[in-house]
Every structure is written in C-alpha cells, then in structure tokens.
Write a protein that holds these residues in place. Structure first.
Motif, short mmCIF file in Angstrom:
data_model
loop_
_atom_site.label_atom_id
_atom_site.label_comp_id
_atom_site.label_asym_id
_atom_site.label_seq_id
_atom_site.Cartn_x
_atom_site.Cartn_y
_atom_site.Cartn_z
N GLU A 1 0.83 -1.21 0.00
CA GLU A 1 0.00 0.00 0.00
C GLU A 1 0.86 1.26 0.00
O GLU A 1 0.58 2.23 -0.72
N THR A 2 1.92 1.24 0.77
CA THR A 2 2.84 2.38 0.79
C THR A 2 3.46 2.61 -0.58
O THR A 2 3.54 3.74 -1.08
N VAL A 3 3.88 1.52 -1.21
CA VAL A 3 4.53 1.64 -2.52
C VAL A 3 3.53 2.10 -3.59
O VAL A 3 3.87 2.91 -4.45
N ARG A 4 2.30 1.64 -3.51
CA ARG A 4 1.30 2.08 -4.49
C ARG A 4 1.04 3.58 -4.37
O ARG A 4 0.80 4.26 -5.38
N GLU A 5 1.12 4.11 -3.16
CA GLU A 5 0.98 5.56 -2.98
C GLU A 5 2.17 6.30 -3.57
O GLU A 5 2.02 7.40 -4.12
N ARG A 6 3.34 5.72 -3.47
CA ARG A 6 4.54 6.35 -4.02
C ARG A 6 4.61 6.21 -5.53
O ARG A 6 5.24 7.03 -6.21
N ARG A 7 3.99 5.14 -6.06
CA ARG A 7 4.09 4.83 -7.49
C ARG A 7 2.70 4.72 -8.11
O ARG A 7 2.29 3.66 -8.62
N PRO A 8 1.91 5.81 -8.09
CA PRO A 8 0.53 5.73 -8.61
C PRO A 8 0.46 5.44 -10.10
O PRO A 8 -0.58 4.97 -10.58
N ALA A 9 1.52 5.69 -10.83
CA ALA A 9 1.50 5.43 -12.27
C ALA A 9 1.67 3.96 -12.62
O ALA A 9 1.41 3.55 -13.76
N ALA A 10 2.10 3.15 -11.66
CA ALA A 10 2.32 1.72 -11.93
C ALA A 10 0.97 1.04 -12.12
O ALA A 10 0.10 1.10 -11.24
N ARG A 11 0.79 0.35 -13.22
CA ARG A 11 -0.50 -0.28 -13.52
C ARG A 11 -0.65 -1.65 -12.89
O ARG A 11 -1.77 -2.14 -12.71
N THR A 12 0.46 -2.29 -12.57
CA THR A 12 0.43 -3.61 -11.95
C THR A 12 1.44 -3.66 -10.81
O THR A 12 2.36 -2.84 -10.75
N ASP A 13 1.30 -4.64 -9.93
CA ASP A 13 2.28 -4.79 -8.85
C ASP A 13 3.66 -5.12 -9.41
O ASP A 13 4.68 -4.71 -8.83
N ALA A 14 3.72 -5.83 -10.54
CA ALA A 14 5.02 -6.18 -11.13
C ALA A 14 5.77 -4.95 -11.60
O ALA A 14 7.00 -4.96 -11.70
N ALA A 15 5.03 -3.87 -11.88
CA ALA A 15 5.66 -2.64 -12.38
C ALA A 15 6.04 -1.67 -11.27
O ALA A 15 6.65 -0.63 -11.55
N LEU A 16 5.74 -1.98 -10.03
CA LEU A 16 5.99 -1.04 -8.94
C LEU A 16 7.45 -0.67 -8.80
O LEU A 16 7.80 0.48 -8.52
N ALA A 17 8.35 -1.64 -8.99
CA ALA A 17 9.78 -1.38 -8.85
C ALA A 17 10.53 -1.92 -10.05
O ALA A 17 11.61 -2.49 -9.92
N ARG A 18 9.96 -1.74 -11.23
CA ARG A 18 10.61 -2.16 -12.47
C ARG A 18 11.35 -0.97 -13.06
O ARG A 18 10.76 0.04 -13.41
N GLY A 19 12.65 -1.09 -13.18
CA GLY A 19 13.49 0.02 -13.64
C GLY A 19 14.18 0.67 -12.46
O GLY A 19 13.58 0.79 -11.37
N PRO A 20 15.44 1.10 -12.62
CA PRO A 20 16.22 1.59 -11.48
C PRO A 20 15.64 2.81 -10.79
O PRO A 20 15.70 2.93 -9.56
N GLY A 21 15.08 3.75 -11.56
CA GLY A 21 14.47 4.92 -10.93
C GLY A 21 13.25 4.56 -10.10
O GLY A 21 13.01 5.14 -9.04
N ASN A 22 12.49 3.58 -10.59
CA ASN A 22 11.30 3.14 -9.86
C ASN A 22 11.65 2.37 -8.60
O ASN A 22 10.88 2.37 -7.64
N VAL A 23 12.80 1.69 -8.59
CA VAL A 23 13.25 1.03 -7.36
C VAL A 23 13.43 2.07 -6.26
O VAL A 23 12.96 1.91 -5.13
N GLY A 24 14.13 3.15 -6.59
CA GLY A 24 14.35 4.21 -5.61
C GLY A 24 13.05 4.83 -5.13
O GLY A 24 12.87 5.06 -3.93
#
Length: 207
Positions: free
Chosen positions: A107-130
């Motif tokens: 839930e915390t990560v979804r708030e930080r990454r609202p543009a991610a369409r799926t859970d798999a995309a939440l931390a895909r790519g180095p900038g998104n990891v940060g």
C-alpha cells in the motif's frame, strides 16, 4: 550473511544480490535484476561505463569503500538510482539494482508509485526502485548490514541454478556496451526491458 560476501569481483557480487531482499522501513523488495559496475584504471576491474571509471570524486567516493554500503545518485534530474557497493575496501565497484518485486508494504509503494498499472511494475526500472523504496540522496553511504540502519539488505540463500539467471549487456550505457554484466531472474515479471543506448557502437555480429 555479511557484507564480506560482496567483497568479490563485480559480476559475482551482482549474482549474489539476485534474490536478496532490500528493506526500507516496512517496505521489502526482492531483487530480480542487477547490473555490475567496476572501477578506475588503477583497479582490477576497469569499467569506463562506471561512475568510478575515471577515478575517485566526492560523488563516487563510497564506491571505493567497503562492500555493502548504499551508493545513490540522481539520474536525469528526477530519478534516484540505488546501488550496493561491492569488492574489497579500497577497490571501486558497485551493483545497480535495476528491478525488484515488492514483497511487503504494497500500500505504501502504491501511494509512491501511482503510475504503476500492476504490482510487477511497482519497482521495475532503477528509478522506480528508488521511488518504491522511498530512497533519497540523504541515504548515501548507509551501511546496509547495520541492523540499526533505516535501509537494510538481507542476502538470503544464493541462487545456484544457472538456468534461473539471464545474462546480457547493460542497459543504456554507451561505453563497454556489450559487456555481459546485467543479470536477472528469468521467471520474474518485474524484470525490465533491454534498451541499447543509441550512442553505443553497433554490436558486432558473430560470424
């Protein structure tokens, strides 16, 4: 499990980090894609694509220190990229975390990454990891094996099955572009797509 397991050459350190878990507060991320980077010409793993490739500076100083520390930098003025230092103390190298699977704190990560369409995309790519982990430049140099640190690394069990790991060239670098220093877990949906830098020399075709 200790930082000394990362006091090895860059690709071995990158391989060891696959499947490890990076914790930032209550958010946990399983590392599924990494890139290895070496150091300056004086060291054993000269890498012109690395931030340390031309020598030590205030920006890259942590890369020359002991393994298991956090090296973060701002990319394109908007993304915080997350790296783990490797190699023995005094020899520059680090591993970029390119992608991860969120295993806690969704839930915390979804708030930080609202543009991610799926859970798999939440931390895909180095900038998104940060972004997913809430890591900033203030976290530069953190000892990831200090149990009191706000960001911690758990190495877990090494992945010994070679068929589980993909190996290929690094993404977006124009120097040493064909060096096979990118590794990823083949079965993970969070792994990012390969994109060759348009500034890199054309890859040589095998006969």
């Amino acid at each position: 499990m200790s930082a000394e397991e990362l006091a090895v050459e860059p690709v071995a350190a990158a391989r060891r980090l696959l499947g490890a878990t990076l914790w930032s507060g209550a958010v946990g991320a399983r590392i599924v894609e990494v890139e290895a980077y070496g150091g300056d010409p004086a060291g054993p793993w000269h890498d012109p694509a690395a931030h340390s490739g031309r020598g030590r500076t205030p920006r890259n100083a942590v890369m020359f220190g002991p393994p298991g520390h956090l090296y973060v930098y701002f990319s394109y003025g908007m993304h915080t990229c997350v790296n783990v230092t490797s190699g023995p103390d005094g020899v520059a190298s680090a591993v970029l975390i390119r992608a991860a699977e969120i295993i806690a704190g969704h839930e915390t990560v979804r708030e930080r990454r609202p543009a991610a369409r799926t859970d798999a995309a939440l931390a895909r790519g180095p900038g998104n990891v940060g972004s997913a982990l809430g890591i900033s430049l203030r976290d530069y140099g953190i000892d990831l094996f200090d149990p009191r640190a706000p960001i911690r690394l758990e190495l877990g069990t090494p992945i010994t099955d070679p068929s589980a790991i993909g190996i290929g060239p690094r993404v977006g670098v124009s120097l040493a572009a064909d060096r096979p220093w990118r590794l990823w877990l083949i079965d993970s949906p969070a792994v990012s797509a390969y994109r060759r830098s348009p500034r890199a020399p054309r890859a040589e075709k095998s006969a």
